[in-house]
Design a protein around this motif. Structure first.
Motif: not given
Lengths: 529, 322
Positions: A51, A126-128, A130-131, A292, A427-429, A432, A448-450
């Motif tokens: 992650r 698996a946290p990702n 959704y990808q 941001f 926030g920071r993004w 991926d 969507n949780g994010t």
């Protein structure tokens, strides 16, 4: 005297126990070894569970996917020998190159099928996962609405993999280079429970390096994988990640005890950056990371778009980047970093206090108040504290408006963020994968949780979904730019600055850099003695 | 006629003392475990939360795997069982590491460093304390009082970074960091030793000044005993009791490790795990390390109480039980 000798001998015996039995001695370390500083433990060796950017760096050096990024950020085939895309853009038939796992067993298409399907089982944690929802029936299977056998991943034979997507996805080749799409060894995992964590030293890998030592809070190391398909081109024998405080790492680097410190696995102390830059020791790379401010648009004050625009125009971005941090960061007037390839990277001025005052007055009249009650929550750190103070000061100067600063512990910060218990939040993004959709999709829906801003726009969502169907690169970019324009017009998030990766590289390391996704790959590295 | 004394009490007071202490310690550990459990559940924050949200199904699977979806009472009993069997399972954040492995790997490092720190702290503190008392109001006493005030006020990260800069970076006598050879242990051990040495010196000075005014000290001098014998047998032995009481908790703190010292000198001890587990809301590690710390503290207190009775024959073992 006897007591003294007794105590002295106990002391000597105790000191003799200081040799760490796990550590390889200097004499036995392979010759082509580099040492890096690490300020955060790797959490897992399994690509399905990785992650943090730190752990992903390890994964990218121990595993390889169907595609990968070149040193200058372009996509090329890796394990894929050939990819045939159907005319409707939904079916990918991939032929694999011959390859082996580190334990000598053959890597086959069945490994990919097993790996992706296991990620789509929630028990794997698996946290990702959704990808992988771009794949047909992946989301439904994950939610338990259909059988995993209906997922659009099929190993036709050992060397052929057929993937069926829900919709044509223009950035699918970029996705294949992303670690949730890496394979794991089916023969190693198939008899273990899905939830069990692998033993790092025993788990087979297919990348240029394999794990040798795994000691959290001490040291991790990887050695060259002799069964890697391009092993002959890998000149490094060993990479050692040493767990160190950032200041200690800097001192060790200056003494020649480390070959690399700073991004992506550690940080350079902020106060040292300016001096190192003057001494021409500091290296910098542009990375696709945006810092941001999140605005809680459900808040009665921040629901007003003029107030959000006023705050954006009043923030002193240049004061943050050039004075407070001096880390080579660039003021951001868009959300997607320029390096992601969109043409329009500026939607508003860096700072315009006159316009900010005007919009602020209008907002106060619309809201029928004289002053809004605003607070800014953030995770307390040296950098965040400086940025927050500059923001507070700049709003006070420009708008005569007070913002209460609330530095919080990390878990408290995420708890308040997820419960929308805030007005403004840092926030920071980071991307991926190297495509603007990686940034823009986080605001596709408000649940969507994010997202966490309570903002949603149907035109924005429609544009993103339309972009997924467009295969022409230019048309797709235009579509994404329209989406970004909506986002920047509504400003549920206020971009502050784009980050730069700062690092110190030892003189003997050649052919290495921090990629725009914040990854450092060692397979190209050459050592000069 | 006097009542017969029970056998154990008659012949093995130490054994009786240890057994009873073990029983009380077990009850204390259970009470601490309960308090730890309640505090862990009370503090806000989720161990799996991050800026990037994870799917709801994944979150449910994670929470179910670690038993966090079960009723609180069930989680409590499971925790108590793990305390009794001393098996806390894997860490939430670093799931390839079990809590027992963390203690097994980290404690010997912290213990070795702690022993070294005590080896520096105790003699240094005793020397400064005793001589400050014997020559009180002298130049030595004044300098030592200023020194102890400075070292007590300075935070450990300042002492650590100052020592590291001057003795490892500027003048490279010692290595900068890590835990590879005995030379690597000197700077962190000195950093850990400075605080306790200062407190020992202050306590000993105050206690020794009081003992110096006792009549038996004058008697010892008049008897013609040597200054060395007067200092070691009469002065030191009678002044050490307050220091012993202090040594109990400070020894435990030193053995469990200091987050700051371990972080700055890259020591793979338990101190970092203790702090990071709370920041990460890593419940199994919090529970395991807190209990380990408690057991260590109770064991050291028992040893200190036994030493008390040897130093001062007026104190009986059974008095420590009341």
């Amino acid at each position: 005297m006897r007591l003294f000798l007794c105590v002295l001998s106990i002391f000597a015996l105790t000191l003799s126990c200081t040799k760490d039995p796990h550590k390889a001695t200097k004499n036995s370390a392979p010759k082509a070894t580099i040492r890096l500083a690490l300020n955060e433990n790797f959490t897992t060796c399994d690509p399905r569970r990785a992650r943090s950017i730190c752990t992903i760096n390890l994964i990218k050096n121990t595993f390889e996917g169907l595609t990968r990024y070149t040193i200058d950020g372009k996509i090329e085939y890796a394990l894929a020998d050939d990819i045939i895309i159907s005319p409707d853009g939904k079916t990918y038939t991939i032929t694999l190159r011959p390859a082996k796992w580190s334990d000598g067993k053959e890597l086959t298409a069945h490994d990919f099928e097993f790996s992706w399907k296991s990620s789509l089982n929630p028990a794997t944690r698996a946290p990702n996962a959704y990808q992988l929802f771009v794949i047909k029936n992946a989301k439904s299977a994950y939610e338990g609405k259909c059988h995993p056998d209906t997922i659009g991943i099929v190993a036709i034979d050992n060397r052929t993999l057929e993937i069926t997507l829900e919709n044509p996805t223009a950035h699918f080749l970029e996705l294949l280079a992303f670690h949730p799409f890496f394979p794991v060894a089916k023969h190693y995992f198939e008899d273990s429970p899905l939830f069990e964590e692998a033993n790092p030293k025993e788990m087979p890998v297919n990348g240029p390096f394999m794990i040798k030592e795994w000691h959290p809070n001490l040291e991790f190391s990887v050695i060259k994988n002799p069964n890697y398909r391009e092993a002959l081109s890998v000149t490094l024998d060993q990479v050692v990640y040493t767990f160190l405080d950032d200041s200690t790492a800097l001192q060790m680097f200056e003494k020649g005890e480390l070959d690399w410190t700073g991004a992506p696995t550690a940080n350079i102390p902020i106060d040292a950056i300016q001096t190192l830059r003057k001494e021409k020791k500091l290296q910098s790379s542009q990375v696709a990371i945006t810092q941001f401010i999140r605005c809680n648009t459900a808040n009665p004050y921040l629901n007003n778009v003029k107030l959000r625009k006023a705050l954006s125009l009043a923030f002193d971005r240049r004061g943050i980047t050039d004075h407070a941090l001096q880390s080579g960061f660039q003021p951001a007037t868009s959300f997607v970093p320029p390096s992601a390839g969109l043409l329009n990277n500026s939607y508003f001025p860096e700072r315009d206090t006159a316009q900010a005052k005007k919009l602020y007055q209008e907002a106060m009249e619309e809201l029928k108040i004289t002053r809004p009650s605003l607070s800014l929550i953030y995770t307390s750190s040296e950098e965040s504290n400086k940025v927050a103070q500059v923001l507070q000061q700049s709003i006070k100067e420009a708008l005569n408006c007070d913002i209460t600063l609330e530095p919080l512990e990390a878990k408290m910060f995420f708890e308040r963020l997820s419960k929308h218990n805030y007005t403004l939040a840092f926030g920071r993004w980071s991307a991926d994968f190297y495509d603007p959709i990686s940034f823009l999709s986080i605001f596709e829906s408000k649940n969507n949780g994010t997202n966490n801003t309570d903002w949603e726009n149907s035109s924005y969502t429609a544009l993103l979904q339309e972009a997924n169907h467009i295969t022409n690169t230019t048309e797709r970019k235009e579509c994404l730019e329209k989406a970004q324009k909506i986002l920047m017009n509504d400003l549920p998030i206020i971009p502050l600055f784009f980050r730069t990766s700062n690092y110190l590289q030892g003189a003997r390391i050649k052919n290495i850099s921090v990629q725009p996704l914040g990854i450092v790959e060692f397979r190209h590295v050459k050592l000069v003695e | 006629m006097q009542e017969p004394i029970p056998i154990l009490r008659q012949r093995r007071p130490l054994l009786r003392f240890v057994f009873i202490r073990l029983f009380y310690s077990f009850l204390t550990v259970l009470a601490i475990a309960t308090a730890t459990f309640l505090l862990m559940k009370a503090i806000p924050g989720d161990p799996f939360q991050d800026e990037q949200a994870i799917p709801e199904e994944c979150l449910k699977a994670l929470r179910a795997y670690y038993g966090l979806e079960d009723p609180l009472i069930m989680q409590y009993f499971r925790y108590v069982l793990s305390v009794i069997t001393f098996d806390f399972g894997p860490s939430l954040k670093y799931s390839s590491q079990t809590v027992n492995a963390i203690i097994y790997n980290g404690f010997p490092v912290s213990f070795v460093l702690g022993c070294e720190a005590l080896f520096f702290a105790i003699p240094l503190g005793i020397f400064v304390g005793i001589f400050s008392a014997i020559y009180h109001n002298s130049t030595f006493d004044k300098i030592s009082r200023i020194g102890t005030a400075i070292t007590l006020s300075a935070p450990s990260f300042l002492i650590a970074t100052t020592l590291q800069f001057f003795l490892a970076f500027y003048i490279p006598i010692f290595p900068i960091a890590r835990f590879d050879t005995p030379m690597h242990t000197f700077l962190p051990a000195i950093t850990l030793a400075i605080g306790p040495a200062t407190v020992i010196a202050k306590l000993l000075r105050a206690s020794a000044i009081e003992v110096l005014h006792q009549p038996y000290m004058l008697t010892a001098k008049m008897k013609g005993l040597s200054p060395f014998r007067i200092t070691t047998v009469h002065l030191l032995k009678n002044s050490l009791l307050p220091v012993l009481s202090y040594l109990g908790p400070v020894t435990t703190n030193i053995f469990v490790g200091s987050f700051v010292v371990e972080r700055i000198f890259a020591i793979p001890g338990l101190g970092q795990w203790l702090i990071l587990s709370v920041l990460n809301r890593d419940y199994p590690v919090i529970g395991g390390l807190t209990l380990f710390y408690s057991m260590l503290l109770l064991a050291i207190h028992t040893i200190i109480d036994i030493i008390h009775t040897y130093l001062d024959p007026r104190i009986q073992l059974h008095e420590h039980l009341s």
